[in-house]
Enzyme design. Structure first.
Site, PDB file in Angstrom:
ATOM      1  N   THR A  97       6.481 -90.669 -92.297  1.00  0.00           N
ATOM      2  CA  THR A  97       5.159 -91.286 -92.224  1.00  0.00           C
ATOM      3  C   THR A  97       4.205 -90.349 -92.954  1.00  0.00           C
ATOM      4  O   THR A  97       3.874 -89.268 -92.465  1.00  0.00           O
ATOM      5  CB  THR A  97       4.709 -91.485 -90.771  1.00  0.00           C
ATOM      6  OG1 THR A  97       5.595 -92.414 -90.136  1.00  0.00           O
ATOM      7  CG2 THR A  97       3.290 -92.036 -90.710  1.00  0.00           C
ATOM      8  N   LYS A 172       2.391 -99.003 -92.335  1.00  0.00           N
ATOM      9  CA  LYS A 172       2.548 -98.105 -91.190  1.00  0.00           C
ATOM     10  C   LYS A 172       1.190 -97.672 -90.659  1.00  0.00           C
ATOM     11  O   LYS A 172       1.008 -97.479 -89.450  1.00  0.00           O
ATOM     12  CB  LYS A 172       3.373 -96.876 -91.588  1.00  0.00           C
ATOM     13  CG  LYS A 172       3.618 -95.870 -90.458  1.00  0.00           C
ATOM     14  CD  LYS A 172       4.381 -96.482 -89.284  1.00  0.00           C
ATOM     15  CE  LYS A 172       4.550 -95.495 -88.126  1.00  0.00           C
ATOM     16  NZ  LYS A 172       5.556 -94.451 -88.386  1.00  0.00           N
ATOM     17  N   LYS A 240      -1.910 -86.602 -86.785  1.00  0.00           N
ATOM     18  CA  LYS A 240      -1.578 -86.487 -88.204  1.00  0.00           C
ATOM     19  C   LYS A 240      -1.635 -87.857 -88.859  1.00  0.00           C
ATOM     20  O   LYS A 240      -2.224 -88.038 -89.937  1.00  0.00           O
ATOM     21  CB  LYS A 240      -0.190 -85.865 -88.357  1.00  0.00           C
ATOM     22  CG  LYS A 240       0.265 -85.667 -89.810  1.00  0.00           C
ATOM     23  CD  LYS A 240       1.104 -86.818 -90.324  1.00  0.00           C
ATOM     24  CE  LYS A 240       2.443 -86.919 -89.656  1.00  0.00           C
ATOM     25  NZ  LYS A 240       3.302 -87.964 -90.280  1.00  0.00           N
TER      26      LYS A 240
END
Length: 297
Positions: A97, A172, A240
């Site tokens: 990711t 995502k 993050k």
């Protein structure tokens, strides 16, 4: 069966690489902490290598699942990076990711070497990886996606191509936006139920049969009510991801006030010492780590 490489044997990559090995593919693995790769070899057939370039040498497809943009660049580029070992006509599949920018950047670098690249972030968490039931969001050329799909099917319950390189990462981001809002809503709902003197488990039993139902509700409410967070997807990793989301939103003009607020709430969970707690620990922030009892009502 193909010769494939897998770079990054963390909580996600370890079982994903395992499913490829169990499907009969010849696995060449690399992990920054070599002992982890040796542990993997104790569970699955394959060979471990000291650098990404060595692991990628001779592989038809190279998969990666590492931490962030910088980690990805480190295992892909440079003299010891995967691209240095990959031949023309091979395919790199990135499950990290990361940002859409780094996906486009590495796709361009790969193209100069005749290496195809797709970004393929996953959803489903550690449990999904261990069950081989991940959802995979792909960005890249249709032909590259079709080439990768039989391998992705080894550990996915669903795969979808969203568009060119970078599209998987953008999808995502949408996933993380939705999760952040859902978890905060669930935390507030459970907090309210207890403050109102209701049996929170009974409340969930009722509302989970209606429009409020969600994966987070079904899979996290019991541990939230028990104050158990030593599992699942860590707050540090969620922050993050949300930093990537908010940075992208600044550029594309999307308004994400709730996402930005939940990101701040997660920073408060970190301040409580919960950086490695599951994302459902937003509930801990509301209860100040103190369970309710009858005296609270």
């Amino acid at each position: 069966m193909a010769t494939v490489a897998f770079l990054g044997l963390g909580v996600m990559g370890y079982p994903m690489a395992g499913f490829l090995a169990k499907a009969g593919h010849r696995l060449r693995v690399y992990n920054r902490t070599a002992s982890r790769a040796q542990q993997w070899l104790g569970d699955y057939p394959g060979a471990a290598f000291a650098t990404p370039a060595e692991a990628a040498s001779g592989a038809e497809l190279v998969f990666a699942c590492v931490g962030n943009d910088n980690d990805l660049r480190q295992v892909v580029t440079g003299e010891q990076g995967a691209f240095a070992g990959m031949g023309a006509g091979s395919l790199f599949v990135d499950h990290t990711t990361a940002s859409a920018d780094v996906a486009r950047e590495l796709a361009e670098v790969g193209a100069e070497r005749g290496i195809a690249f797709i970004d393929a972030p996953v959803s489903g968490g550690q449990a999904g990886a261990e069950k081989g039931a991940l959802t995979i969001m792909v960005g890249g050329a249709e032909s590259d996606y079709q080439r990768a799909q039989p391998y992705l099917d080894c550990y996915a319950r669903a795969t979808n191509r969203l568009g060119p390189v970078g599209s998987g990462q953008l999808c995502k981001m949408v996933n993380q936006i939705c999760i952040a809002g859902l978890v905060q809503g669930l935390a507030e709902g459970l907090h309210f139920a207890r403050a109102a003197g209701l049996d929170a488990e009974q409340v969930v039993e009722v509302i989970s049969k209606g429009a409020a139902q969600s994966w987070q509700m079904e899979n996290r409410y019991k541990t939230m009510l028990a104050g158990e967070y030593e599992h699942g997807f860590a707050v540090d990793w969620m922050r993050k991801d949300l930093a990537i989301v908010l940075n992208e939103a600044q550029r594309n003009g999307a308004l994400l006030p709730v996402t930005a607020l939940v990101d701040q709430f997660y920073s408060e969970v970190q301040a409580l010492g919960g950086g490695r707690w599951d994302t459902s620990s937003l509930f801990a922030r509301l209860t100040h780590m103190r369970p309710f009892d009858d005296s609270d009502h």
